[in-house]
Write an enzyme that holds these catalytic residues in place. Structure first.
Site, PDB file in Angstrom:
ATOM      1  N   ASN A 158       0.811  -1.228   0.000  1.00 19.28           N
ATOM      2  CA  ASN A 158       0.000   0.000   0.000  1.00 19.28           C
ATOM      3  C   ASN A 158       0.843   1.277   0.000  1.00 19.28           C
ATOM      4  O   ASN A 158       0.481   2.265  -0.647  1.00 19.28           O
ATOM      5  CB  ASN A 158      -0.984   0.000   1.170  1.00 19.28           C
ATOM      6  CG  ASN A 158      -0.313  -0.044   2.518  1.00 19.28           C
ATOM      7  OD1 ASN A 158       0.683  -0.740   2.706  1.00 19.28           O
ATOM      8  ND2 ASN A 158      -0.846   0.699   3.475  1.00 19.28           N
ATOM      9  N   SER A 184       5.163  -8.633  -3.427  1.00 16.54           N
ATOM     10  CA  SER A 184       5.324  -9.138  -4.790  1.00 16.54           C
ATOM     11  C   SER A 184       4.574  -8.314  -5.830  1.00 16.54           C
ATOM     12  O   SER A 184       4.887  -8.405  -7.022  1.00 16.54           O
ATOM     13  CB  SER A 184       4.849 -10.597  -4.853  1.00 16.54           C
ATOM     14  OG  SER A 184       5.664 -11.427  -4.050  1.00 16.54           O
ATOM     15  N   GLU A 254       3.876  -2.759  12.564  1.00 17.23           N
ATOM     16  CA  GLU A 254       2.670  -1.938  12.472  1.00 17.23           C
ATOM     17  C   GLU A 254       1.639  -2.756  11.728  1.00 17.23           C
ATOM     18  O   GLU A 254       1.858  -3.170  10.583  1.00 17.23           O
ATOM     19  CB  GLU A 254       2.920  -0.622  11.736  1.00 17.23           C
ATOM     20  CG  GLU A 254       1.684   0.264  11.748  1.00 17.23           C
ATOM     21  CD  GLU A 254       1.655   1.282  10.627  1.00 17.23           C
ATOM     22  OE1 GLU A 254       0.652   1.321   9.894  1.00 17.23           O
ATOM     23  OE2 GLU A 254       2.651   2.010  10.479  1.00 17.23           O
ATOM     24  N   LEU A 255       0.501  -2.995  12.385  1.00 16.77           N
ATOM     25  CA  LEU A 255      -0.484  -3.927  11.848  1.00 16.77           C
ATOM     26  C   LEU A 255      -1.797  -3.202  11.522  1.00 16.77           C
ATOM     27  O   LEU A 255      -1.787  -2.035  11.182  1.00 16.77           O
ATOM     28  CB  LEU A 255      -0.678  -5.063  12.853  1.00 16.77           C
ATOM     29  CG  LEU A 255       0.628  -5.769  13.253  1.00 16.77           C
ATOM     30  CD1 LEU A 255       0.388  -6.795  14.354  1.00 16.77           C
ATOM     31  CD2 LEU A 255       1.292  -6.400  12.051  1.00 16.77           C
ATOM     32  N   CYS A 288      -3.251   1.858   6.732  1.00 17.29           N
ATOM     33  CA  CYS A 288      -3.481   1.314   8.074  1.00 17.29           C
ATOM     34  C   CYS A 288      -4.058   2.349   9.028  1.00 17.29           C
ATOM     35  O   CYS A 288      -4.811   2.008   9.938  1.00 17.29           O
ATOM     36  CB  CYS A 288      -2.167   0.772   8.643  1.00 17.29           C
ATOM     37  SG  CYS A 288      -1.513  -0.666   7.788  1.00 17.29           S
TER      38      CYS A 288
END
Length: 517
Positions: A158, A184, A254-255, A288
């Site tokens: 992103n 990828s 960071e999720l 996020c």
């Protein structure tokens, strides 16, 4: 303005840390706006990752010997090169992700700001520092910061430039080597940024890029490096944390986030409306820290819904490499299906579509309208689960207390936005939000762009922090060196051990009277 040329992709492919590239299977890289193939990328293996790690480990030992000021100087040059090449970098970011020009520029600016910040502060943060010793005058104690060694970085699609390079900047200045596995779908974004690092003077083996499947290359990194930095989904982060934990290596991530915005009575709704477009739909909501749920006091909810709905309906959505387009494409068919599923599920369960709500193949193969919902029930998938796309839901609440309770009713805790009748009122609300970053009178940019302050998540939104002092020192091993002077702790010669043992408690008590101890 066209996508990057074939020559550009060919040049960047030479930087991939894979031997015998011609013999490898490849993956197609497409222009997201059109679906047209731009290039291919060789698919790396675990052996490729291991070879890159081995080379990086040799390079790191020499790199760590360089003075911090010398290492930092490379990143001052890098900052300049990033800005000088910003148009080409933005072209690449747009080609591989389909994001708008403005969202692409965010990446370029973030890399330059991060490089500038750590190049300036690292010499001081990494300088050996004197601390109070066990016995003043008898003990000199110094804390030093040793680099971890080889740092593995796994970056997402992103923000494929800044999240590939900005975390690596701190690791490199701290004296480490880096091996990067880019997503990828967006490998050339990382390579474009790394090319400029080499031009700035960074030894090539010190930063290697190995594209390939996460289950293969990513696993090799977590099993063979001394530290792992990951940005991506909570589910993958939890798996990597388990793997890192078994090896007892450092791990930072960071999720995901289900980020709230609170709009209290007295807020300037025109300002809120304009900012909410940025907060919710930057990078097509594939961010996020973007806002996905908005809690508005009932007294102003109808007006806000009308104003925000009208503004979202008028957003400029298009495929193009120029500024002025407010929202670009999603990155993949999987993203289109995921957003569609969340919207359709909410509508079937009773939600109302205020704006958007459908795919736009007439613009491009992966476009979806910015979407605003109300009346989303608690059993809808998008009520609690992260959408990670251009979908936001509005929930009227009776007062600020309910808004805070609803905002905190989540397992996530990444980012939040607060709007109130005054700055002081907004800050008071912000202090009660369970999130790593909270923006008062904006959506996400002020906290993200404050590189001197830590950024990261609470709950299942992450572990560790990027930016701030911790964003640098996490890539080091603090080492304490204590030197005993005048006499050792066994006591001076001529004093019996029993006598010395009785004197020691008195010495400790006297030490407690020393100012500052």
């Amino acid at each position: 303005m066209p996508a990057p040329s074939a020559a550009t992709f060919s040049r960047l492919a030479e930087l991939i840390a894979i031997d015998n590239v011609a013999d490898r299977p490849t993956k197609s890289i497409t222009e997201v706006f059109t679906g047209k193939e731009l290039a291919t990328i060789p698919v790396g293996t675990a052996d490729d990752a291991l070879a890159a790690i081995a080379r990086a480990r040799v390079a790191q030992k020499e790199w760590a010997k360089r003075p911090v000021l010398e290492r930092a100087a490379i990143f001052h040059r890098y900052r300049d090169l990033i800005l000088e090449n910003r148009d080409a970098l933005m072209d690449m970011a747009q080609a591989e992700t389909g994001k708008s020009r403005t969202a692409a520029q965010e990446e370029v600016l973030d890399i330059s700001m991060t490089a500038r910040h750590y190049a300036r502060v690292a010499p001081k943060l990494l300088r050996p520092r004197r601390v109070s010793g066990m016995l003043p005058g008898l003990t000199k104690t110094v804390v030093r910061y040793q680099p971890k060694g080889v740092v593995g970085v796994i970056s997402p699609w992103n923000y494929p430039m800044t999240l590939a390079v900005s975390d690596a900047i701190a690791a490199l200045i701290a004296g480490n080597a880096v091996v990067l596995k880019p997503d990828s779908q967006t490998p050339y974004c990382a390579l474009a940024c790394v090319e400029l690092l080499y031009k700035a003077g960074l030894p090539r083996d010190l930063f290697a890029v190995v594209p390939g499947p996460g289950s293969v290359v990513g696993t090799a990194l977590v099993e063979n490096t001394e530290y792992l930095m990951f940005t991506g989904s909570t589910a993958t982060g939890q798996l990597l944390a388990e793997q890192a934990g078994r090896r007892l290596i450092g791990f930072s991530a960071e999720l995901g986030g289900k980020n709230p915005m609170i709009v209290a009575a007295g807020a300037d709704l025109r300002e809120v409306t304009d900012a909410a477009v940025r907060a919710c739909f930057s990078n097509s909501g594939q961010l996020c820290i973007s806002i996905e749920r908005i809690y508005v006091e009932e007294s102003i909810a109808p007006e806000f819904i009308r104003m925000f709905g009208d503004r979202v309906k008028k957003m400029n959505i298009a495929a193009g490499y120029e500024f002025g387009i407010e929202m670009g494409s999603l990155v993949s068919e999987a993203q289109v299906k995921a957003i569609s599923a969340h919207v359709d599920d909410a509508v079937v369960k009773g939600a109302t579509v205020i704006a958007g709500g459908k795919a736009r193949p007439d613009i491009g193969p992966l476009f979806y309208e910015p979407t605003l919902l109300t009346g989303v029930p608690a059993d809808a998938d998008c009520y609690r689960d992260e959408t990670f796309g251009p979908l936001v839901s509005i929930y009227p609440v009776k007062d600020v207390e309910e808004a805070i309770a609803q905002a905190n009713d989540t397992e996530y805790g990444l980012n939040a936005s607060v709007w109130a009748g005054s700055k002081a009122a907004g800050e008071a609300i912000a202090a009660r939000i369970h999130a790593g970053t909270v923006n008062v009178d904006e959506g996400y940019a002020p906290t993200w762009g404050s590189t001197a302050a830590p950024m990261g998540g609470m709950g299942v939104s992450g572990i560790g922090r990027r930016h701030g002092p911790e964003g640098l020192t996490k890539y080091t091993e603090p080492q304490t060196v204590a030197t005993t002077r005048i006499m050792n702790l066994g006591g001076p010669r001529g004093i019996p051990a029993k006598v010395w043992a009785k004197l020691m408690p008195h010495a400790i008590k006297i030490m407690s009277w020393v100012p500052g101890r």
